[in-house]
Design an enzyme around this catalytic site. Sequence first.
Site, PDB file in Angstrom:
ATOM      1  N   SER A   1       0.839  -1.194   0.000  1.00 16.64           N
ATOM      2  CA  SER A   1       0.000   0.000   0.000  1.00 16.64           C
ATOM      3  C   SER A   1       0.882   1.256   0.000  1.00 16.64           C
ATOM      4  CB  SER A   1      -0.947  -0.045   1.198  1.00 16.64           C
ATOM      5  OG  SER A   1      -1.908   0.977   1.117  1.00 16.64           O
TER       6      SER A   1
ATOM      7  N   ASP B   1      -9.416  -4.443  -5.765  1.00 14.78           N
ATOM      8  CA  ASP B   1      -8.889  -3.480  -4.802  1.00 14.78           C
ATOM      9  C   ASP B   1      -9.824  -2.273  -4.761  1.00 14.78           C
ATOM     10  OD1 ASP B   1      -7.475  -1.601  -3.333  1.00 14.78           O
ATOM     11  OD2 ASP B   1      -5.546  -2.081  -4.249  1.00 14.78           O
TER      12      ASP B   1
ATOM     13  N   HIS C   1      -7.286  -5.356  -1.481  1.00 17.50           N
ATOM     14  CA  HIS C   1      -6.104  -4.530  -1.255  1.00 17.50           C
ATOM     15  C   HIS C   1      -5.101  -5.185  -0.311  1.00 17.50           C
ATOM     16  CE1 HIS C   1      -4.005  -0.643  -1.160  1.00 17.50           C
ATOM     17  NE2 HIS C   1      -3.918  -0.766   0.158  1.00 17.50           N
TER      18      HIS C   1
END
Length: 429
Positions: free
Chosen positions: A243, A332, A367
């Site tokens: 991330s 995501d 994600h």
Amino acid sequence: MSLPVTPVLSVVPTRGLMDETFKVLVENLPPVFPVTIHSLHQSENQGHWEAYAYYMSDHRGKVSVSDDLSFGGTYTGKEPMGLLWSMRPVPGSPEGLRLRKVNVCTPMLVNISVYSGHDGFRKLAPLASVLTERWYLAPGVQRIDIREKGVIGTLFIPPVLPKSGPGPFPGLLDLWGGGGGLFEYRAALLASRGYVALALQYLTNGELQFVALELLDYFETAFNIIKHHPQVMPDRVGIFGLSLGSIMTIYLAAESTVIKPRCCVCVSGTHAFPHGKILSEIYQEFGDKVRLDKNNYQIWRGIGLAILSDPTKKVDVMKINCPMLLVNGHDDQNWSSTESAEDINHMMRAEGKEHLLTRLEYPDTGHLIEPPFSPHFRATKFIMNTRKEKTILLWGGQTKPHADAQEHSWRNILTFLQQHLYGSPNSKL
């Protein structure tokens, strides 16, 4: 129902690393007998997580989780590790929980039990139970607190390994995402697989950690702490980010003139980011791009797409000169990671550097792509800023495909790291 014999439950091995498989077998059951196999874990914050599956014993009175089909529960089909990856909070738990190991020096304890029948099994006493240990830290791994040159983190050094001996070892800078804090479990697992890994703290509740050092200096200093450690091969240090950690990984690989990572792993990241802004500022600027799903969970994909549409906010990935692995999920919902991966591929192809890029993309995957057999978290609580305002973010993904992606991507990540950190300088992708 009373049984003429006592069922026997075995889990092999009862102690193992988090990325290792186990075999669950029930014997001494009557033939064609209904049972529920249940796993239960009490987290470090005293929450309870569970998974369960319905089976029928075969003609010999056996149930093998590795070989037999579950026809109900938190997973169905033949799923050897479903008792871990399909875990969820027990009924009545608060909304938006996320299971993360904090103290890697202790195991994740999982109690596996077998019950008679299916409906209402929780009200019954188990026929048999086995307590298992799941570790992120292999025996012999050293854990060292780092408070050096303004850098805060935890360093993990592998034990003597059959292939590499006593070291030195390749190194990795391990960067987590925008939730902030210091999480050690991935670095501990990487050290258990033969890499000196530094889990770096660089955010606290979305705010930058840096005091004495500027943005780039902080990461460069952390990288050099690994590089110059006597147990590290100085020319074999990479960066692993998830991330926001992936954003910083890409930024360092492209913009730093001080460090040269040997390779990079970027999970659910992007090359587009407003430099120098903290998360709360980004949220304020692009808040109109946030959407809500039917549960009022926040979807941030629009923020990422808006930033990605501005060429001035893109990192110049054409400057990158090391192999890079991008891992992304097509579902995501938090960031525009798949669109970013496509744009990175386009930019590097235009520069004649497409050979440096390896991409792994997974359908119905969200994600938070973590080490294998970690539970899937479609939506969890997220602390926005220093005022500790909480919201629930939608990360995306469906449980079974997401679990498969975590297992497949981890194997490929370890292969990638083996090739580029242990392999020869001329190894090809």
